[in-house]
Enzyme design. Structure first.
Site, PDB file in Angstrom:
ATOM      1  N   ASP A  22       0.935  -1.230   0.091  1.00 18.54           N
ATOM      2  CA  ASP A  22      -0.005  -0.119  -0.069  1.00 18.54           C
ATOM      3  C   ASP A  22       1.006   1.227  -0.044  1.00 18.54           C
ATOM      4  O   ASP A  22       2.080   1.106   0.070  1.00 18.54           O
ATOM      5  CB  ASP A  22      -0.998   0.066   1.128  1.00 18.54           C
ATOM      6  CG  ASP A  22      -1.742   1.287   1.335  1.00 18.54           C
ATOM      7  OD1 ASP A  22      -2.298   1.659   0.229  1.00 18.54           O
ATOM      8  OD2 ASP A  22      -2.162   1.925   2.358  1.00 18.54           O
ATOM      9  N   SER A  23       0.432   2.398  -0.127  1.00 18.52           N
ATOM     10  CA  SER A  23       1.084   3.513  -0.077  1.00 18.52           C
ATOM     11  C   SER A  23       1.453   3.828   1.222  1.00 18.52           C
ATOM     12  O   SER A  23       2.593   4.567   1.516  1.00 18.52           O
ATOM     13  CB  SER A  23       0.361   4.950  -0.662  1.00 18.52           C
ATOM     14  OG  SER A  23      -1.046   4.853   0.527  1.00 18.52           O
ATOM     15  N   CYS A  85      -4.621  -1.184  -2.043  1.00 18.58           N
ATOM     16  CA  CYS A  85      -4.643   0.203  -2.191  1.00 18.58           C
ATOM     17  C   CYS A  85      -5.460   0.501  -3.392  1.00 18.58           C
ATOM     18  O   CYS A  85      -5.464  -0.016  -4.464  1.00 18.58           O
ATOM     19  CB  CYS A  85      -3.200   0.937  -2.461  1.00 18.58           C
ATOM     20  SG  CYS A  85      -3.309   2.676  -2.947  1.00 18.58           S
ATOM     21  N   GLU A 163      -1.937   7.365   8.895  1.00 16.67           N
ATOM     22  CA  GLU A 163      -0.537   7.142   9.046  1.00 16.67           C
ATOM     23  C   GLU A 163       0.138   7.385  10.400  1.00 16.67           C
ATOM     24  O   GLU A 163       1.126   6.919  10.676  1.00 16.67           O
ATOM     25  CB  GLU A 163       0.433   7.953   7.833  1.00 16.67           C
ATOM     26  CG  GLU A 163      -0.020   7.299   6.564  1.00 16.67           C
ATOM     27  CD  GLU A 163       0.672   6.082   6.281  1.00 16.67           C
ATOM     28  OE1 GLU A 163       1.695   5.906   6.475  1.00 16.67           O
ATOM     29  OE2 GLU A 163      -0.184   5.085   5.739  1.00 16.67           O
ATOM     30  N   CYS A 195     -11.108   3.657   0.517  1.00 16.16           N
ATOM     31  CA  CYS A 195      -9.569   3.657   0.774  1.00 16.16           C
ATOM     32  C   CYS A 195      -9.211   2.723   1.870  1.00 16.16           C
ATOM     33  O   CYS A 195     -10.000   2.638   2.746  1.00 16.16           O
ATOM     34  CB  CYS A 195      -9.351   5.254   1.034  1.00 16.16           C
ATOM     35  SG  CYS A 195      -7.600   5.094   1.722  1.00 16.16           S
ATOM     36  N   HIS A 197      -7.033   2.662   4.236  1.00 14.43           N
ATOM     37  CA  HIS A 197      -6.792   3.503   5.382  1.00 14.43           C
ATOM     38  C   HIS A 197      -8.172   3.766   6.284  1.00 14.43           C
ATOM     39  O   HIS A 197      -8.128   3.850   7.410  1.00 14.43           O
ATOM     40  CB  HIS A 197      -6.219   4.889   5.458  1.00 14.43           C
ATOM     41  CG  HIS A 197      -4.733   4.868   4.803  1.00 14.43           C
ATOM     42  ND1 HIS A 197      -4.316   4.348   3.762  1.00 14.43           N
ATOM     43  CD2 HIS A 197      -3.718   5.117   5.589  1.00 14.43           C
ATOM     44  CE1 HIS A 197      -3.078   4.662   3.449  1.00 14.43           C
ATOM     45  NE2 HIS A 197      -2.617   5.067   4.634  1.00 14.43           N
TER      46      HIS A 197
HETATM   47  N1  DGL Z   1      -4.690   3.253   1.095  1.00 18.93           N
HETATM   48  C1  DGL Z   1      -4.652   3.831   0.022  1.00 18.93           C
HETATM   49  C2  DGL Z   1      -6.162   3.668  -1.006  1.00 18.93           C
HETATM   50  O1  DGL Z   1      -6.655   2.660  -0.670  1.00 18.93           O
HETATM   51  C3  DGL Z   1      -4.491   5.293   0.229  1.00 18.93           C
HETATM   52  C4  DGL Z   1      -4.026   6.098  -1.208  1.00 18.93           C
HETATM   53  C5  DGL Z   1      -3.414   7.139  -1.040  1.00 18.93           C
HETATM   54  O2  DGL Z   1      -2.105   7.339  -0.633  1.00 18.93           O
HETATM   55  O3  DGL Z   1      -3.480   8.411  -1.414  1.00 18.93           O
HETATM   56  O4  DGL Z   1      -6.457   4.364  -1.889  1.00 18.93           O
END
Ligand code: DGL
Length: 276
Positions: A22-23, A85, A163, A195, A197
């Protein structure tokens, strides 16, 4: 598994781990679901925290990062890759599938199940700007929304809050109040967490929506898909022992480690991602 695209074809071994990226640390919500469904698999997780949020990067950079992270996980021996992600899936999953001849599982906002469940006929989607602006998301709406009204809401700041481990702070609560208001005034009875997160914010989201709102988190659907793909490819780990997890980050490991300890049990170590 057949090699359809003539891409790189790493060796396949059922005892090898599943790679997840993931990011940042949001994809841990997906890792939790995979761990529950597949207790015997070893799992590798990479947080690309030096580049979070992906929403601000643009499609070309996201594709390049997805390629670097996939290569890293394949180098660690991954037998399958999970793009945990929505933003990276929206712009990069097709290229990854063309390049790599191993199961690549992505994820996208759950428009289809939400449209099937709503009674009010209004569904809300919380997601990043990148996901909501993508052609893939437009395609999902066209294919599955039907007569359901879909209210989309970008949520700048929420990824950074998770985060930082700020999953129950006044600042995060204030952002959610603002982002949920348009959904509540439109009388949405179903909210899609688009998302990875955001599932960590479900308790706060419930404070605003009340208990009756259907909140859809795609983590378990992804875990089921991972299971199906592994079974289909004969790649389920045959070992009877409980799987382990390893974690890497491209970002600040002190900060990331503190959030990881909050979002994952057992005080796991967070290693530095070495890119080649
Ligand atoms: N967890 C990522 C998602 O599902 C976050 C994306 C981001 O870093 O902008 O989209």
């Amino acid at each position: 598994m057949s090699v359809k695209h003539g891409g790189e074809s790493p060796p396949r071994d059922a005892r090898a781990p599943v790679g997840v990226f993931d990011s940042g640390l949001g994809g841990l919500s997906v890792l939790h679901a995979i761990r529950q469904r597949l207790p015997g698999e070893d799992l590798l997780y990479v947080a690309d925290a030096a580049h979070v949020p992906y929403g601000g990067l643009g499609p070309e950079r996201i594709r390049a990062r997805a390629d670097v992270l996939t290569r890293f996980l394949v180098d660690q021996g991954a037998k399958a890759i999970v793009v945990a992600c929505n933003t990276a899936t929206a712009v990069a999953v097709s290229e990854l599938r063309q390049h790599w001849a191993l199961p690549i599982i992505g994820m996208e906002p759950a428009i289809k199940p939400a449209a099937a469940r709503t009674r009010s006929g209004v569904v809300g989607v919380l997601a990043t700007e990148g996901t909501l602006a993508s052609a893939r998301f437009a395609g999902l709406l066209e294919q599955y929304a039907g007569s359901v009204r879909v209210v989309t809401q970008p949520c700048p700041g929420l990824v950074a809050a998770v985060e930082a481990g700020a999953i129950d702070t006044p600042g995060t609560r204030a952002m959610l109040a603002e982002y949920l208001e348009p959904l509540l005034s439109a009388r949405a009875d179903t909210v899609i967490l688009g998302c990875t997160h955001y599932p960590f914010l479900t308790p706060l989201i419930r404070e605003f929506t009340g208990p009756d709102m259907v909140i859809i988190d795609t983590g378990d659907a992804v875990a089921r898909q991972v299971q199906r793909r592994l079974e289909g490819a004969g790649l389920c780990n045959p070992s009877a022992s409980v799987g382990r997890e390893w974690f890497w980050s491209s970002g600040d490991r002190a900060a990331g480690g503190a959030t990881l300890a909050r979002l994952w049990d057992g005080r796991p170590a967070l290693r530095a991602l070495e890119e080649r």
